[in-house]
Design a protein around this motif. Structure first.
Motif, PDB file in Angstrom:
ATOM      1  N   ASP A  82     -35.965  33.678  73.674  1.00 55.30           N
ATOM      2  CA  ASP A  82     -35.476  34.524  74.764  1.00 55.30           C
ATOM      3  C   ASP A  82     -34.804  33.719  75.870  1.00 55.30           C
ATOM      4  O   ASP A  82     -33.763  34.118  76.394  1.00 55.30           O
ATOM      5  N   LYS A  83     -35.410  32.604  76.242  1.00 63.39           N
ATOM      6  CA  LYS A  83     -34.900  31.830  77.375  1.00 63.39           C
ATOM      7  C   LYS A  83     -33.798  30.849  76.989  1.00 63.39           C
ATOM      8  O   LYS A  83     -32.865  30.613  77.771  1.00 63.39           O
ATOM      9  N   TYR A  84     -33.914  30.257  75.795  1.00 61.24           N
ATOM     10  CA  TYR A  84     -33.040  29.142  75.459  1.00 61.24           C
ATOM     11  C   TYR A  84     -32.250  29.341  74.162  1.00 61.24           C
ATOM     12  O   TYR A  84     -31.557  28.417  73.728  1.00 61.24           O
ATOM     13  N   ASN A  85     -32.398  30.509  73.561  1.00 61.54           N
ATOM     14  CA  ASN A  85     -31.692  30.795  72.311  1.00 61.54           C
ATOM     15  C   ASN A  85     -31.966  29.716  71.265  1.00 61.54           C
ATOM     16  O   ASN A  85     -31.076  29.283  70.530  1.00 61.54           O
ATOM     17  N   TRP A  86     -33.214  29.281  71.232  1.00 57.24           N
ATOM     18  CA  TRP A  86     -33.640  28.223  70.322  1.00 57.24           C
ATOM     19  C   TRP A  86     -34.655  28.799  69.340  1.00 57.24           C
ATOM     20  O   TRP A  86     -35.723  29.270  69.746  1.00 57.24           O
ATOM     21  N   CYS A 207     -38.612  22.488  82.614  1.00 54.22           N
ATOM     22  CA  CYS A 207     -37.493  23.347  82.212  1.00 54.22           C
ATOM     23  C   CYS A 207     -37.572  24.762  82.773  1.00 54.22           C
ATOM     24  O   CYS A 207     -36.554  25.458  82.863  1.00 54.22           O
ATOM     25  N   ASP A 208     -38.742  25.219  83.147  1.00 48.23           N
ATOM     26  CA  ASP A 208     -38.891  26.575  83.687  1.00 48.23           C
ATOM     27  C   ASP A 208     -38.654  26.640  85.188  1.00 48.23           C
ATOM     28  O   ASP A 208     -38.659  27.719  85.772  1.00 48.23           O
ATOM     29  N   HIS A 214     -27.503  30.235  88.550  1.00 53.61           N
ATOM     30  CA  HIS A 214     -26.378  30.173  87.605  1.00 53.61           C
ATOM     31  C   HIS A 214     -26.583  29.138  86.506  1.00 53.61           C
ATOM     32  O   HIS A 214     -25.772  29.049  85.580  1.00 53.61           O
ATOM     33  N   LEU A 215     -27.677  28.367  86.584  1.00 55.43           N
ATOM     34  CA  LEU A 215     -27.924  27.326  85.595  1.00 55.43           C
ATOM     35  C   LEU A 215     -28.959  27.767  84.570  1.00 55.43           C
ATOM     36  O   LEU A 215     -29.865  28.545  84.873  1.00 55.43           O
ATOM     37  N   THR A 216     -28.842  27.230  83.371  1.00 53.86           N
ATOM     38  CA  THR A 216     -29.778  27.513  82.279  1.00 53.86           C
ATOM     39  C   THR A 216     -30.167  26.205  81.611  1.00 53.86           C
ATOM     40  O   THR A 216     -29.305  25.363  81.344  1.00 53.86           O
ATOM     41  N   HIS A 217     -31.438  26.054  81.355  1.00 57.76           N
ATOM     42  CA  HIS A 217     -31.897  24.865  80.631  1.00 57.76           C
ATOM     43  C   HIS A 217     -31.459  24.951  79.173  1.00 57.76           C
ATOM     44  O   HIS A 217     -31.526  26.008  78.540  1.00 57.76           O
ATOM     45  N   ILE A 218     -31.019  23.821  78.630  1.00 55.47           N
ATOM     46  CA  ILE A 218     -30.638  23.727  77.221  1.00 55.47           C
ATOM     47  C   ILE A 218     -31.493  22.644  76.573  1.00 55.47           C
ATOM     48  O   ILE A 218     -31.345  21.451  76.903  1.00 55.47           O
ATOM     49  N   LYS A 239     -46.636  22.434  84.682  1.00 55.46           N
ATOM     50  CA  LYS A 239     -45.876  22.454  85.930  1.00 55.46           C
ATOM     51  C   LYS A 239     -45.435  23.874  86.258  1.00 55.46           C
ATOM     52  O   LYS A 239     -45.447  24.300  87.418  1.00 55.46           O
ATOM     53  N   THR A 240     -45.047  24.601  85.232  1.00 56.06           N
ATOM     54  CA  THR A 240     -44.525  25.957  85.399  1.00 56.06           C
ATOM     55  C   THR A 240     -45.501  26.854  86.132  1.00 56.06           C
ATOM     56  O   THR A 240     -45.128  27.566  87.072  1.00 56.06           O
ATOM     57  N   PHE A 241     -46.751  26.842  85.718  1.00 56.94           N
ATOM     58  CA  PHE A 241     -47.751  27.776  86.233  1.00 56.94           C
ATOM     59  C   PHE A 241     -48.856  27.088  87.031  1.00 56.94           C
ATOM     60  O   PHE A 241     -49.891  27.685  87.304  1.00 56.94           O
TER      61      PHE A 241
END
Length: 387
Positions: A82-86, A207-208, A214-218, A239-241
């Motif tokens: 969903d987030k990274y199309n991976w 990464c989160d 406008h930026l997205t992590h790849i 780190k995220t949560f």
């Protein structure tokens, strides 16, 4: 789990007293009038969904040996899509009790005797120390400022390499510096590792925490098959949560041979993740997104204040931070020999730049309340203007 938890109006301005809680961050300056703004954990309560899940699991009362639930792995895989199309396969996922041990396992698993480890510099210290602990030579590949962003200098790095080079360490988003690498920049790194036949360990634990909308992590390994086959990717909800103390991270390893080498090095040395860490991670990924987005907005406002205030001080500079809650402050124009010591004596405990590779800098953790951040900035301003 109550889905209504996702709609709570989160208040990150609430002051949480972390003294007398066995906190590394706060105990460093115990009984001293110094604000701890150093190690990378936040002063925010973790998401309500995490605390609720932990209470429920504790109420069960039995804490035997455990493993990751199928639901946790499915949640993580769905998040990557969903987030990274991976597209991540379940068998690629290896759970770890922390990302630092993942770096050290990769350093051992992906290099042979005499081979070299290449680390960006300046960078988060465990990347640098992984070569030492693996008893491998280290090459420090410079990270340089280009148009206000910290980027790898592949041309200079190439001149430093030997025929025995084996592993390139990547940090994306960059810690410190906060750079979110664009696709063309990652593709340039891929060309570099293909040219020199390197494996890659990509630390992507921040990464989160992308502060610019406008930026997205790849993920590096998502670029193409060549990238995936040579890469171990490290990610984590820690780190995220803000659950770093619970200890859970993920290594994503598409190449089966590399994965087996990694698992072999891990066996008998690195312990399994504990039941409460798995519980927290599952709850965070399932129900924590609303909390995360509120935290990111709060941190972005902190970033904007920091950039304005630091750049208004004579002798200090802060470039734009695209991600993380870590500010890499250039103090090279300050008339002091040791900027870390200078600010510490002024009541603000920062991370010394020398630990990352440049003694003219300090790193400031702005994962705190607005009140704490403003208090720290006032102390820094008072110190600088008193010079």
């Amino acid at each position: 789990m109550d889905s209504a938890l996702q709609s709570i109006n989160y208040n990150f301005d609430v002051e949480i007293d972390r003294t007398n809680s066995s906190s590394n961050k706060w105990d460093k300056y115990r009984d001293q009038d110094i604000l701890p703004m150093w190690v990378a954990d936040c002063d925010f309560k973790s998401p309500p969904s995490v605390m609720k899940a932990l209470h429920e699991r504790i109420a069960h009362g039995v804490f035997g040996y455990t493993h990751a639930s199928e639901r946790l792995t499915n949640l993580f895989i769905a998040r990557m899509a969903d987030k990274y199309n991976w597209h991540v396969e379940p068998e690629w996922v290896v759970y770890l009790p922390g990302s630092v041990c993942g770096l050290n396992l990769a350093a051992r698993a992906l290099t042979e005797s005499g081979q070299t480890i290449i680390s960006p510099s300046p960078v988060y210290p465990p990347l640098i120390s992984s070569a030492k602990f693996a008893n491998k030579p280290l090459i420090k590949a410079p990270v340089v400022l280009k148009n206000g962003r910290w980027l790898p200098d592949h041309e200079t790095a190439g001149k430093l390499l030997t025929n025995q080079s084996g592993l390139l360490l990547v940090c994306n988003p960059l810690n410190p510096g906060g750079t979110v690498y664009r696709r063309e920049e990652l593709e340039a790194t891929l060309s570099f590792v293909e040219k020199y036949n390197l494996f890659v360990c990509s630390d992507e634990i921040h990464c989160d925490l992308i502060l610019d909308k406008h930026l997205t992590h790849i993920p590096f390994a998502s670029l193409n098959k060549s990238a995936a086959e040579r890469c171990i990717t490290l990610m984590s909800p820690s780190k995220t949560f803000n659950i770093a103390g619970l200890g859970v991270s993920v290594a994503i390893i598409p190449n089966n041979e590399l994965r087996q080498r990694f698992i072999k090095v891990k066996r008998g040395i690195v312990p399994n993740v504990n039941v409460l860490a798995f519980t927290a991670a599952e709850a965070a990924y399932a129900y924590g997104e609303g909390w995360l987005q509120a935290q990111v907005r709060y941190l972005a406002n902190h970033r904007d204040l920091l950039k304005e205030e630091i750049n208004a001080l004579p002798g200090t500079t802060l470039e734009h931070i695209e991600a993380t809650y870590l500010a890499w402050i250039d103090c090279s124009e300050l008339p002091v020999n040791n900027p870390h010591q200078f600010f510490e004596q002024s009541g603000v405990g920062l991370s010394p730049g020398i630990d990352f590779g440049n003694r003219a800098f300090v790193r400031l953790n702005f994962g705190c309340t607005r009140k704490t951040l403003e208090y720290a900035l006032n102390r820094m301003k008072h110190a600088v203007f008193a010079l």
